[in-house]
Design a protein around this motif. Sequence first.
Motif, mmCIF file in Angstrom:
data_model
loop_
_atom_site.group_PDB
_atom_site.id
_atom_site.type_symbol
_atom_site.label_atom_id
_atom_site.label_comp_id
_atom_site.label_asym_id
_atom_site.label_seq_id
_atom_site.Cartn_x
_atom_site.Cartn_y
_atom_site.Cartn_z
ATOM 1 N N ASP A 2 4.720 18.452 -0.119
ATOM 2 C CA ASP A 2 4.258 17.279 0.605
ATOM 3 C C ASP A 2 5.440 16.379 0.897
ATOM 4 O OD1 ASP A 2 1.646 18.153 0.668
ATOM 5 O OD2 ASP A 2 1.120 17.155 -1.190
ATOM 6 N N ARG A 3 5.563 16.005 2.140
ATOM 7 C CA ARG A 3 6.772 15.342 2.616
ATOM 8 C C ARG A 3 6.766 13.827 2.434
ATOM 9 N NH1 ARG A 3 9.722 16.112 8.437
ATOM 10 N NH2 ARG A 3 11.171 14.409 8.162
ATOM 11 N N TYR A 4 5.637 13.180 2.632
ATOM 12 C CA TYR A 4 5.596 11.718 2.663
ATOM 13 C C TYR A 4 5.002 11.168 1.373
ATOM 14 C CZ TYR A 4 6.676 12.623 7.466
ATOM 15 O OH TYR A 4 7.292 13.078 8.601
ATOM 16 N N ARG A 5 5.726 10.239 0.760
ATOM 17 C CA ARG A 5 5.334 9.673 -0.533
ATOM 18 C C ARG A 5 4.982 8.206 -0.383
ATOM 19 N NH1 ARG A 5 8.852 6.934 -3.606
ATOM 20 N NH2 ARG A 5 10.572 8.097 -2.693
ATOM 21 N N LEU A 6 3.841 7.830 -0.940
ATOM 22 C CA LEU A 6 3.456 6.431 -1.039
ATOM 23 C C LEU A 6 3.612 5.987 -2.481
ATOM 24 C CD1 LEU A 6 0.152 6.032 0.988
ATOM 25 C CD2 LEU A 6 2.391 5.098 1.527
ATOM 26 N N THR A 7 4.074 4.773 -2.650
ATOM 27 C CA THR A 7 4.201 4.203 -3.982
ATOM 28 C C THR A 7 3.617 2.803 -3.969
ATOM 29 O OG1 THR A 7 6.250 5.430 -4.338
ATOM 30 C CG2 THR A 7 5.821 3.597 -5.829
ATOM 31 N N ARG A 13 6.625 -2.333 -12.146
ATOM 32 C CA ARG A 13 5.858 -1.200 -12.678
ATOM 33 C C ARG A 13 5.193 -0.405 -11.556
ATOM 34 N NH1 ARG A 13 0.560 -1.655 -16.325
ATOM 35 N NH2 ARG A 13 0.339 0.553 -16.742
ATOM 36 N N THR A 14 5.413 0.906 -11.530
ATOM 37 C CA THR A 14 4.739 1.781 -10.582
ATOM 38 C C THR A 14 3.317 2.020 -11.065
ATOM 39 O OG1 THR A 14 6.787 2.862 -9.936
ATOM 40 C CG2 THR A 14 4.757 4.062 -9.496
ATOM 41 N N ILE A 15 2.357 1.745 -10.188
ATOM 42 C CA ILE A 15 0.951 1.877 -10.534
ATOM 43 C C ILE A 15 0.380 3.189 -10.015
ATOM 44 C CG2 ILE A 15 -1.342 0.822 -10.277
ATOM 45 C CD1 ILE A 15 0.694 -0.834 -11.948
ATOM 46 N N MET A 16 0.733 3.547 -8.786
ATOM 47 C CA MET A 16 0.208 4.771 -8.170
ATOM 48 C C MET A 16 1.277 5.408 -7.299
ATOM 49 S SD MET A 16 -3.717 3.808 -6.945
ATOM 50 C CE MET A 16 -3.304 4.234 -5.314
ATOM 51 N N ARG A 17 1.178 6.747 -7.175
ATOM 52 C CA ARG A 17 1.984 7.502 -6.223
ATOM 53 C C ARG A 17 1.093 8.548 -5.592
ATOM 54 N NH1 ARG A 17 6.999 8.273 -9.933
ATOM 55 N NH2 ARG A 17 8.137 6.403 -9.421
ATOM 56 N N ASN A 41 -1.282 -10.063 -6.845
ATOM 57 C CA ASN A 41 -0.010 -10.779 -6.909
ATOM 58 C C ASN A 41 1.119 -9.833 -7.298
ATOM 59 O OD1 ASN A 41 1.702 -12.977 -6.785
ATOM 60 N ND2 ASN A 41 1.368 -13.525 -8.929
ATOM 61 N N GLY A 42 2.166 -9.769 -6.488
ATOM 62 C CA GLY A 42 3.328 -8.946 -6.779
ATOM 63 C C GLY A 42 3.216 -7.503 -6.308
ATOM 64 N N ALA A 43 2.130 -7.160 -5.594
ATOM 65 C CA ALA A 43 1.948 -5.784 -5.123
ATOM 66 C C ALA A 43 2.960 -5.444 -4.038
ATOM 67 C CB ALA A 43 0.531 -5.584 -4.595
ATOM 68 N N ARG A 44 3.428 -4.194 -4.068
ATOM 69 C CA ARG A 44 4.363 -3.692 -3.068
ATOM 70 C C ARG A 44 4.008 -2.238 -2.782
ATOM 71 N NH1 ARG A 44 8.499 -5.645 -0.975
ATOM 72 N NH2 ARG A 44 10.144 -4.448 -0.007
ATOM 73 N N VAL A 45 3.891 -1.894 -1.491
ATOM 74 C CA VAL A 45 3.570 -0.539 -1.074
ATOM 75 C C VAL A 45 4.720 -0.024 -0.221
ATOM 76 C CG1 VAL A 45 1.927 0.938 0.149
ATOM 77 C CG2 VAL A 45 1.094 -1.085 -1.066
#
Length: 63
Positions: A2-7, A13-17, A41-45
């Motif tokens: 799988d080529r494209y990664r979401l984080t 702290r990494t919550i999901m990938r 608060n503080g979420a980043r995708v």
Amino acid sequence: MDRYRLTLAIGARTIMRGWWPDLPTAERKYLNWIGERGSVNGARVTLADEAADGRVLKSWPSD
């Protein structure tokens, strides 16, 4: 592979990938993750291209 990664990270702290083989699906998931978790608060995708050495294609919120 799988080529494209979401984080999804909150603070440092990494919550999901997640990984997807095609860009349209990954972009749709990117928008979904922002809609579902963007109010935390503080979420980043980030959306990265694993075939391009992890180059970040999109990031929310923008820098």
